[in-house]
Write an enzyme that holds these catalytic residues in place. Structure first.
Site, short mmCIF file in Angstrom:
data_model
loop_
_atom_site.label_atom_id
_atom_site.label_comp_id
_atom_site.label_asym_id
_atom_site.label_seq_id
_atom_site.Cartn_x
_atom_site.Cartn_y
_atom_site.Cartn_z
N HIS A 170 6.30 4.60 -17.51
CA HIS A 170 5.87 5.65 -17.99
C HIS A 170 4.56 5.92 -19.13
O HIS A 170 4.47 6.23 -19.34
CB HIS A 170 6.50 5.46 -19.41
CG HIS A 170 8.19 5.20 -19.41
ND1 HIS A 170 8.84 6.57 -19.34
CD2 HIS A 170 8.86 4.41 -19.11
CE1 HIS A 170 10.12 6.32 -19.21
NE2 HIS A 170 10.59 4.83 -19.09
N THR A 200 7.61 -4.80 -20.58
CA THR A 200 5.82 -3.56 -21.21
C THR A 200 6.03 -3.41 -19.64
O THR A 200 5.32 -1.84 -19.30
CB THR A 200 5.10 -4.53 -21.87
OG1 THR A 200 5.45 -4.88 -23.15
CG2 THR A 200 4.03 -3.63 -22.23
ZN ZN Z 1 5.20 -9.34 -21.18
#
Ligand code: ZN
Ligand code: ZN
Length: 387
Positions: free
Chosen positions: A64, A57
């Site tokens: 992004h 992430t």
């Molecule tokens: Zn994480």
């Protein structure tokens, strides 16, 4: 000393006025800059960051934008510091804090939530309705470090006490950064899926969450635990973490293999961590009637889903959003008891000043990197000085 008078500090942990922090400019652009060391407010502590694990992430955010949200929009060119899977040492206490001590080692979960919306009041702070609202006229005090507030790719960060997890002395800094990953798996298995001992589980995809999913499911007494994936070395780690069966999907059809292992019945719970476009449909074929599916990864395109099969078979589907409901504390309890060896997924360590190289290892899976950790040097020098 820059800390306000109502903040408790301790001479053993001198706090500088400024620190080095990685700051996100344009997409993919990080520079090391000087930032003021933040001061903890009520219900917050200041954490000296010792080690940070890189998460997929983080790469999404850096390249992004979402799910990071800063001042209502993308996180670029706003002085934002990413990084959310960090651990460290409590070095200052905000007003009224007696839940943690200066010098205590802690690891963190991400979401503090706003504390006042319907979901936060239900304990579902990862599903806070005021996500990102912590500025200007919409300041609800929402915090998700490394997502909606500054994160851990720096030397110090403030954290709400509800995001802290005590770290046992027998756990290394690197292992402690993995608590939130194991906590996410725990949340998916117990809080969302209600897993109880003796139920059968398939985990699809041996990434960090999938591998911790195997470990936590096994520690919870699931039987059997089956892991699917494409790479034999990852599947081998899955076995070491407790998988009873592994299936290489390049060599055999995973649905047929699960049916064979379970003598045609299918399993009670599938945790989908592969992000394969057909992952949800395969999960639906692996799970038994009345069973559950946790979706812990997602393909970027919207896949075609066989809804009729889900309806006819009373299949429950859960989307997982973060670590939730203090599952990190239960994950840390398993790790403290050595119920599984989370360090099997830690593959590389870099100095914090080498963050771009560490991110490259994580992004391109250099040397089959799984979890890449960056460490601050101050941690080493101060611990040596204390010994
Ligand atoms: Zn994480
Ligand atoms: Zn909330």
């Amino acid at each position: 000393m820059a800390m306000p008078a109502n903040v408790k500090t301790n001479g053993d942990y001198p706090i500088p006025e400024t620190m080095k922090a990685w700051v996100l400019g344009n997409p993919g652009e990080l520079t090391l800059q000087d930032k003021p060391v933040p001061a903890p407010a009520r219900a917050e502590v200041l954490v000296r960051i010792d080690a940070v694990a890189i998460c997929a992430t983080d790469l999404e955010i850096i390249y992004h934008g979402p799910p990071a949200m800063i001042q209502g929009g993308d996180p670029y060119n706003k002085g934002f510091t990413p990084g959310h899977e960090y651990m460290g040492t409590v070095v200052a206490l905000g007003p009224g804090v007696d839940e943690y001590k200066i010098g205590e080692r802690v690891t963190v979960e991400i979401h503090a939530g706003c504390g006042q919306c319907k979901r936060c009041r239900e304990g579902m702070y990862t599903s806070c309705h005021n996500y990102g609202k912590n500025y200007g006229d919409v300041d609800k005090g929402h915090r998700a470090n490394g997502f909606t507030t500054d994160g851990g790719f720096c030397e110090y960060q403030v954290n709400n006490i509800n995001t802290l997890v005590h770290v046992d002395d027998n756990m290394t800094d690197e292992e402690a950064t993995l608590v939130v990953t194991a906590g996410t798996a725990m949340y998916g298995l117990t809080e969302l899926g209600g897993l109880v001992a003796g139920e059968s589980v398939v985990v699809t995809g041996p990434g960090p969450i999938g591998l911790m999913g195997v470990a936590v499911a096994k520690a919870l007494g699931a039987q059997p635990v089956i892991l699917t994936g494409t790479r034999d070395n990852r599947l081998e780690i899955g076995k070491q973490l407790g998988a009873d069966h592994v299936i290489n999907v390049r060599k055999e059809d995973p649905v047929e293999a699960v049916r064979r292992i379970t003598e045609g019945k299918g399993v009670d719970y599938v945790v989908e961590c592969s992000a394969a476009p057909n992952g949800i449909n395969e999960a639906a074929q692996m799970v038994n009637r009345g069973g559950r599916i946790c979706l812990a990864a997602f393909p970027h395109e919207a896949p075609a889903v066989d809804i009729a099969h889900l309806v006819r078979n009373n299949i429950y589907i859960y989307g997982i959003r973060g670590e939730g409901k203090s599952a990190t504390h239960r994950a840390e309890a398993f790790m403290r008891q050595k119920r599984f060896d989370a360090t099997l997924i830690h593959t590389h360590t870099f100095d914090m000043t080498d963050l771009p190289e560490a991110l490259r290892y994580a992004k391109d899976r250099v040397e089959d990197a799984i979890k890449v950790v960056v460490k601050n040097k101050h941690a080493e020098s101060q611990r040596v000085a204390a010994e």
